[in-house]
Design a protein around this motif. Structure first.
Motif, PDB file in Angstrom:
ATOM      1  N   HIS A 176       0.848  -1.199   0.000  1.00 27.42           N
ATOM      2  CA  HIS A 176       0.000   0.000   0.000  1.00 27.42           C
ATOM      3  C   HIS A 176       0.883   1.247   0.000  1.00 27.42           C
ATOM      4  O   HIS A 176       1.941   1.260   0.627  1.00 27.42           O
ATOM      5  N   THR A 196       0.341   3.543 -10.732  1.00 31.91           N
ATOM      6  CA  THR A 196      -0.790   2.680 -11.108  1.00 31.91           C
ATOM      7  C   THR A 196      -0.732   2.239 -12.574  1.00 31.91           C
ATOM      8  O   THR A 196      -1.517   1.379 -12.967  1.00 31.91           O
ATOM      9  N   GLU A 221      -0.029   0.316 -15.949  1.00 31.13           N
ATOM     10  CA  GLU A 221       0.272  -1.108 -16.182  1.00 31.13           C
ATOM     11  C   GLU A 221       1.720  -1.311 -16.586  1.00 31.13           C
ATOM     12  O   GLU A 221       2.278  -2.381 -16.392  1.00 31.13           O
ATOM     13  N   GLN A 240       2.078  -0.577 -11.296  1.00 31.12           N
ATOM     14  CA  GLN A 240       0.889  -1.428 -11.411  1.00 31.12           C
ATOM     15  C   GLN A 240       0.124  -1.609 -10.105  1.00 31.12           C
ATOM     16  O   GLN A 240      -0.429  -2.674  -9.851  1.00 31.12           O
ATOM     17  N   TYR A 241       0.137  -0.592  -9.246  1.00 32.61           N
ATOM     18  CA  TYR A 241      -0.697  -0.666  -8.041  1.00 32.61           C
ATOM     19  C   TYR A 241      -2.151  -0.436  -8.412  1.00 32.61           C
ATOM     20  O   TYR A 241      -2.448   0.370  -9.295  1.00 32.61           O
ATOM     21  N   SER A 242      -3.035  -1.131  -7.733  1.00 37.29           N
ATOM     22  CA  SER A 242      -4.449  -0.829  -7.862  1.00 37.29           C
ATOM     23  C   SER A 242      -4.707   0.535  -7.191  1.00 37.29           C
ATOM     24  O   SER A 242      -4.108   0.828  -6.140  1.00 37.29           O
ATOM     25  N   HIS A 243      -5.593   1.338  -7.779  1.00 40.56           N
ATOM     26  CA  HIS A 243      -5.905   2.635  -7.151  1.00 40.56           C
ATOM     27  C   HIS A 243      -6.413   2.456  -5.725  1.00 40.56           C
ATOM     28  O   HIS A 243      -6.269   3.324  -4.884  1.00 40.56           O
ATOM     29  N   ARG A 244      -7.023   1.302  -5.473  1.00 47.27           N
ATOM     30  CA  ARG A 244      -7.559   1.060  -4.123  1.00 47.27           C
ATOM     31  C   ARG A 244      -6.459   0.971  -3.080  1.00 47.27           C
ATOM     32  O   ARG A 244      -6.711   1.051  -1.894  1.00 47.27           O
ATOM     33  N   ARG A 245      -5.246   0.751  -3.532  1.00 51.26           N
ATOM     34  CA  ARG A 245      -4.135   0.626  -2.582  1.00 51.26           C
ATOM     35  C   ARG A 245      -3.315   1.906  -2.459  1.00 51.26           C
ATOM     36  O   ARG A 245      -2.216   1.916  -1.903  1.00 51.26           O
TER      37      ARG A 245
END
Ligand code: SAH
Ligand code: SF4
Length: 370
Positions: free
Chosen positions: A153, A177, A179, A183-188
């Motif tokens: 996170h 974020t 790709e 590549q982190y998910s925005h949720r993290r």
């Protein structure tokens, strides 16, 4: 010719820049992979790009990096990293392990201009914004030091106000974020703000990352005394924009609430806070004040903190008391100082807390105290 740090461009900006140089836009993906997945430090290494293009890139761009200065680990595993910037300022990032998760707290500015009275970064004043490269390199270097423990996170809660460096914060989120990037998910990914209303409004439309707001008080007079920015964007305006955030994004907001003895730790504040659930859902992180030289506020007694938390829990509000990560190494919220590195780093004091700092990689064991 002045070369641009290629890590300071968002993906779209790199595509545009490549087009300007007569290179195909798809090379942006290749270059991002080299920079952020393979951590190339030289254009010469980018073997899937033609040699003339590599030479052209090297003429126009440089690949920025930070200089690791020191690292220090606290009893709970929280580690503070200090980096030196090319102009001699230093910044700090904090890696916080929580079970199987590892959260990295990134800085976005050297210092902060908002001057919250309880925050060491604010008390030390503003020096300058960080570039995108300086923001994402914190992740690159911390991750390189900890290859076995992926940072899960990212929180923009280190030194500085991310929304006062809005464009670079959004570009950094783009790199984190993408790709082709981290590549982190925005949720993290979570951005924390002291409440810059116009930028929150932009963020609603322009980013999918999470929002945290340092609320800290429910009455304007108390909040303004703690956070001067409240006189510019008072609570009413802040709550209105957060209603919009919820309407458009549906996401939960996280409120951070630094508790100060006799200032904002009364049950009246908890009652007002609970009333906000009529407007939108939120969770609350209660952070009993971390003391540092420079502020004469006190941390509330534990029973006050507990009473505040119980009131909120009793009203079905998710509420955690944030245990103080790394307070003994000055890595807790509001204790990050940074500044100009005045002396040779070999002079830095060694960790003396009976929990030896680990020595690994490029970082030295000690860290410059404030
Ligand atoms: N500028 C942004 C992000 C960085 S501050 C913001 O204010 O949200 C990160 C968090 O540390 C904020 O929630 C702030 O309220 C908290 N904080 C600052 N000083 C503190 C202190 N002395 N003790 C505990 N928390 C503190
Ligand atoms: Fe700046 Fe956040 Fe500290 Fe306030 S709490 S001075 S906004 S870093």
């Amino acid at each position: 010719m002045q070369r641009t740090d290629i890590k300071s461009l968002s993906f779209r900006e790199l595509e545009q820049a490549l087009k300007g140089l007569g290179m195909p836009a798809y090379s942006a993906g290749q270059i991002f992979v080299w920079l952020y997945k393979r951590h190339a430090t030289d254009f010469g290494l980018m073997t899937n790009i033609s040699k003339p293009s590599r030479l052209l890139l090297a003429q126009h761009f440089e690949i920025g990096s930070l200089k690791p200065l020191a690292r220090q680990t606290g009893r709970d595993g929280t580690t503070k990293y200090q980096f030196m910037l090319s102009d001699g300022y230093s910044i700090e990032s904090v890696l916080i392990p929580m079970g199987r998760w590892h959260t990295l707290c990134l800085s976005t500015q050297v210092g902060c201009a908002l001057g919250c009275r309880f925050c060491l970064t604010g008390i030390k004043g503003f020096k300058r914004n960080l570039s995108v490269s300086e923001i994402t390199c914190q992740l690159e270097l911390v991750q390189a030091e900890n290859p076995g423990t992926p940072v899960s996170h990212i929180v923009f809660m280190g030194m500085g106000e991310p929304f006062a460096n809005y464009d670079n914060t959004l570009r950094a989120i783009d790199v984190l974020t993408s790709e082709y990037g981290y590549q982190y998910s925005h949720r993290r990914v979570t951005v924390s703000t002291a409440g810059l209303v116009p930028q929150i409004r932009r963020f609603i439309g322009e980013s999918r990352a999470n929002l945290a707001v340092s609320l800290n008080a429910l009455y304007d007079d108390t909040r303004t005394a703690m956070m001067p920015i409240n006189s510019r964007y008072p609570l009413g305006e802040l709550i209105d924009v957060l209603k919009d955030y919820h309407k458009k994004r549906k996401g939960w907001i996280t409120f951070e609430y630094v508790m100060i003895k006799g200032v904002n730790d009364g049950i009246g504040h908890a009652i007002q806070l609970a009333k906000l659930t009529r407007d939108f859902p939120f969770k609350v992180n209660l952070i009993p004040l971390n003391r540092h030289r420079g502020a004469d506020y006190e941390r509330p007694d534990d029973d006050r903190v507990q009473a505040f938390q119980e009131y909120l829990l009793g009203h079905n509000i998710v509420c955690m008391v944030r245990t103080t990560h790394g307070e003994e190494i000055d890595a807790a919220c509001g204790q990050l100082g940074g500044g100009k590195v005045e002396r040779n780093t070999s002079d830095l004091p060694q960790d003396s807390g009976g929990h030896p700092a680990q020595h690994r990689g490029n970082f030295q064991g000690g860290i410059d105290g404030h």
